[in-house]
Enzyme design. Structure first.
Site, PDB file in Angstrom:
ATOM      1  N   TRP A  27       0.858  -1.194   0.000  1.00  0.00           N
ATOM      2  CA  TRP A  27       0.000   0.000   0.000  1.00  0.00           C
ATOM      3  C   TRP A  27       0.890   1.237   0.000  1.00  0.00           C
ATOM      4  O   TRP A  27       1.869   1.326   0.746  1.00  0.00           O
ATOM      5  CB  TRP A  27      -0.901  -0.040   1.229  1.00  0.00           C
ATOM      6  CG  TRP A  27      -1.786   1.146   1.413  1.00  0.00           C
ATOM      7  CD1 TRP A  27      -2.583   1.736   0.484  1.00  0.00           C
ATOM      8  CD2 TRP A  27      -1.983   1.888   2.625  1.00  0.00           C
ATOM      9  NE1 TRP A  27      -3.263   2.801   1.038  1.00  0.00           N
ATOM     10  CE2 TRP A  27      -2.905   2.912   2.348  1.00  0.00           C
ATOM     11  CE3 TRP A  27      -1.463   1.780   3.912  1.00  0.00           C
ATOM     12  CZ2 TRP A  27      -3.329   3.823   3.305  1.00  0.00           C
ATOM     13  CZ3 TRP A  27      -1.881   2.680   4.875  1.00  0.00           C
ATOM     14  CH2 TRP A  27      -2.810   3.690   4.571  1.00  0.00           C
TER      15      TRP A  27
ATOM     16  N   ASP B 208      -1.267  -5.677   9.079  1.00  0.00           N
ATOM     17  CA  ASP B 208      -2.188  -4.619   8.682  1.00  0.00           C
ATOM     18  C   ASP B 208      -3.453  -5.324   8.204  1.00  0.00           C
ATOM     19  O   ASP B 208      -3.450  -6.009   7.176  1.00  0.00           O
ATOM     20  CB  ASP B 208      -1.578  -3.774   7.551  1.00  0.00           C
ATOM     21  CG  ASP B 208      -2.469  -2.591   7.169  1.00  0.00           C
ATOM     22  OD1 ASP B 208      -3.579  -2.466   7.719  1.00  0.00           O
ATOM     23  OD2 ASP B 208      -2.051  -1.801   6.298  1.00  0.00           O
TER      24      ASP B 208
ATOM     25  N   LYS C 290     -13.483  -0.254   5.142  1.00  0.00           N
ATOM     26  CA  LYS C 290     -14.010  -1.087   4.063  1.00  0.00           C
ATOM     27  C   LYS C 290     -15.150  -1.982   4.527  1.00  0.00           C
ATOM     28  O   LYS C 290     -16.221  -1.999   3.918  1.00  0.00           O
ATOM     29  CB  LYS C 290     -12.885  -1.954   3.472  1.00  0.00           C
ATOM     30  CG  LYS C 290     -11.634  -1.184   3.060  1.00  0.00           C
ATOM     31  CD  LYS C 290     -11.907  -0.154   1.986  1.00  0.00           C
ATOM     32  CE  LYS C 290     -10.636   0.412   1.380  1.00  0.00           C
ATOM     33  NZ  LYS C 290      -9.772   1.127   2.325  1.00  0.00           N
TER      34      LYS C 290
END
Length: 468
Positions: A196, A277, A313
């Site tokens: 990311w 993560d 999300k």
């Protein structure tokens, strides 16, 4: 521009002309001749002076230059900048596949029904807006740790998890980075290549050194597992290994359960510290438990681990900035001390976290009926993305007669697909086809509809075969 006061003196005999200026500029006036000239007096070592010559008269004046003159313009964010460019495009065929945000089949933002119900409950209760403690909402911290590890997990029962509410995934990662910088000076963080885009920014700003380990294999458009293991083994002992718990961003390529076991073996052998993560729990496969399997595997081995969570999300709480940092320790005493230091680090950063999103999560996860509704909505969202993934694969397979294998699209998981397109090909997708995406070839399938799959397949075919 602020000009110093000036006064022409008539006492001087022609052809000379005398000029008097403000006291601050005394000694800077000179006579001159020649053409019109305006310049900053940088050669004099003073950027606040500007000279102007007209004929035989030269005047020097003060220029108010910003104290921030040395600050350069920052480049656009490689991800958020995509949305800005998309909004400026008036083409009706345009697609925004850059930012990872879920859209409906009509490509509209989606607020989960269960979130609306939770917010109505909050409104009916008439809860206040008082400050939260530094560590956040206690009810949120309880349910988020249980959701991640399982309510019956020994790390929960033995109170070995230090959980602090953070500002979504980014803020939680940043808080953990501050902990590493302060209490593990010189320790390196290993980041997957690619990862990311914000991971490197976070550790750079925290002044935590990092290096990359191999992850993506462009030849297979899959996982370079041997390279990954070799790089983890080669890292200095006691490094932090940043792992994506599920739905790796940007590739969508996850290790198999067997590979996760070998990764854990390697990390234990090197005395590294795993740092997860977890941004897509429940959103990747549709199952909260399946998407937490990697984290639970490491916890079951008795390893001390860090886990950053986000609810952007899986609950669609993008703007609420709700997440957490969890640190699993070897004892309850160690967890209490770690939590105290996380709070100490958070205090000068943002003082305390926001309450609205925390209450939503606490209400949804803490209420059995709402919790079941949430799981059903997650399955729906994950299912829509899987259907889009299948449709895109089908369209590419039908259109491409070159024999290229596009099955990697089906093997990837989550909202992203790593197409394998290079920078030039990705730019062609945008410039010619109005498909907005990051330059590394990542597309967000969450922003794609079934109806647009054929158009996207045409764009990919043209870019892959006709652009080098």
């Amino acid at each position: 521009m602020q000009m110093a006061s000036t006064m022409l003196s008539s006492a001087c005999a022609p052809p000379s002309v005398s000029l008097s200026v403000h006291e601050a500029l005394k000694g800077k006036v000179r006579l001159g001749s020649g053409s019109l000239n305006t310049r900053f007096n940088k050669d004099k070592g003073n950027p606040f002076l500007k000279t102007k010559s007209i004929g035989r008269i030269t005047m020097t004046a003060a220029v108010k230059v910003s104290r921030f003159e040395g600050i350069t313009m920052a480049p656009p964010d490689p991800i958020l900048g995509v949305s800005e460019a998309f909004k400026a495009d008036n083409d009706v065929k345009k697609l925004n596949l850059g930012v990872g945000a879920y859209r409906t089949e009509e490509l509209q933002p989606y607020v989960l029904d269960v979130v609306k119900k939770a917010e109505k409950l909050m409104l009916d209760k008439g809860e206040n807006k008082e400050y939260l403690p530094i560590e956040g909402l206690a009810a949120f911290n309880k349910v988020t740790a249980e959701l991640l590890f399982g309510a019956d997990n020994p790390v929960i029962k033995q109170q070995r998890v230090a959980t602090v509410q953070g500002l979504s995934g980014t803020g939680s990662l940043r808080l953990a980075a501050a902990l590493i910088e302060r209490y593990f000076p010189g320790a390196k963080v290993l980041i997957s290549s690619p990862s990311w885009g914000n991971h490197k920014n976070i550790f750079n700003d925290a002044q935590v050194p990092w290096s990359e380990y191999r992850y993506y294999d462009p030849k297979t458009v899959g996982l370079d597992f041997e390279g990954m293991i070799a790089d983890i083994k080669a890292a200095p002992e006691g490094s932090f290994v940043l792992l994506h718990g599920c739905a790796h961003n940007p590739t969508g390529i996850d290790p198999t359960p067997e590979q996760w076991e070998k990764i854990a073996d390697c990390i234990q052998e090197k005395n590294h510290i795993p740092f997860f993560d977890v941004a897509y729990q429940g959103f990747a496969s549709g199952s909260l438990d399946a998407d937490a399997a990697s984290v639970r595997l490491f916890a079951a081995r008795g390893m001390e681990i860090l886990v950053a969570q986000s609810y952007s999300k899986n609950l669609g709480l993008y703007a609420e900035r709700i997440g957490a940092i969890n640190v699993v320790c070897s004892s309850g005493d160690a967890a209490a001390r770690v939590k105290s230091q996380l709070k100490r680090l958070a205090r000068p950063m943002y003082s305390n976290p926001p309450i609205h999103g925390a209450r939503i999560v606490a209400n949804v996860v803490g209420d059995p009926a709402l919790f079941n509704e949430w799981k059903a909505e997650m399955e729906m969202m994950a299912g829509r993305i899987k259907n889009v993934r299948q449709r895109l694969f089908d369209s590419l397979t039908v259109k491409d007669k070159s024999g290229k294998d596009w099955s990697f699209i089906l093997k990837q998981i989550g909202m992203f697909s790593f197409t394998g397109l290079n920078k030039a090909q990705s730019e062609n997708m945008t410039n010619k086809w109005h498909v907005y995406m990051t330059k590394d070839g990542r597309i967000s399938l969450a922003g794609l509809s079934l109806a647009k799959c054929e158009y996207l397949a045409d764009a990919i075919m043209d870019s892959y075969h006709n652009v080098c």
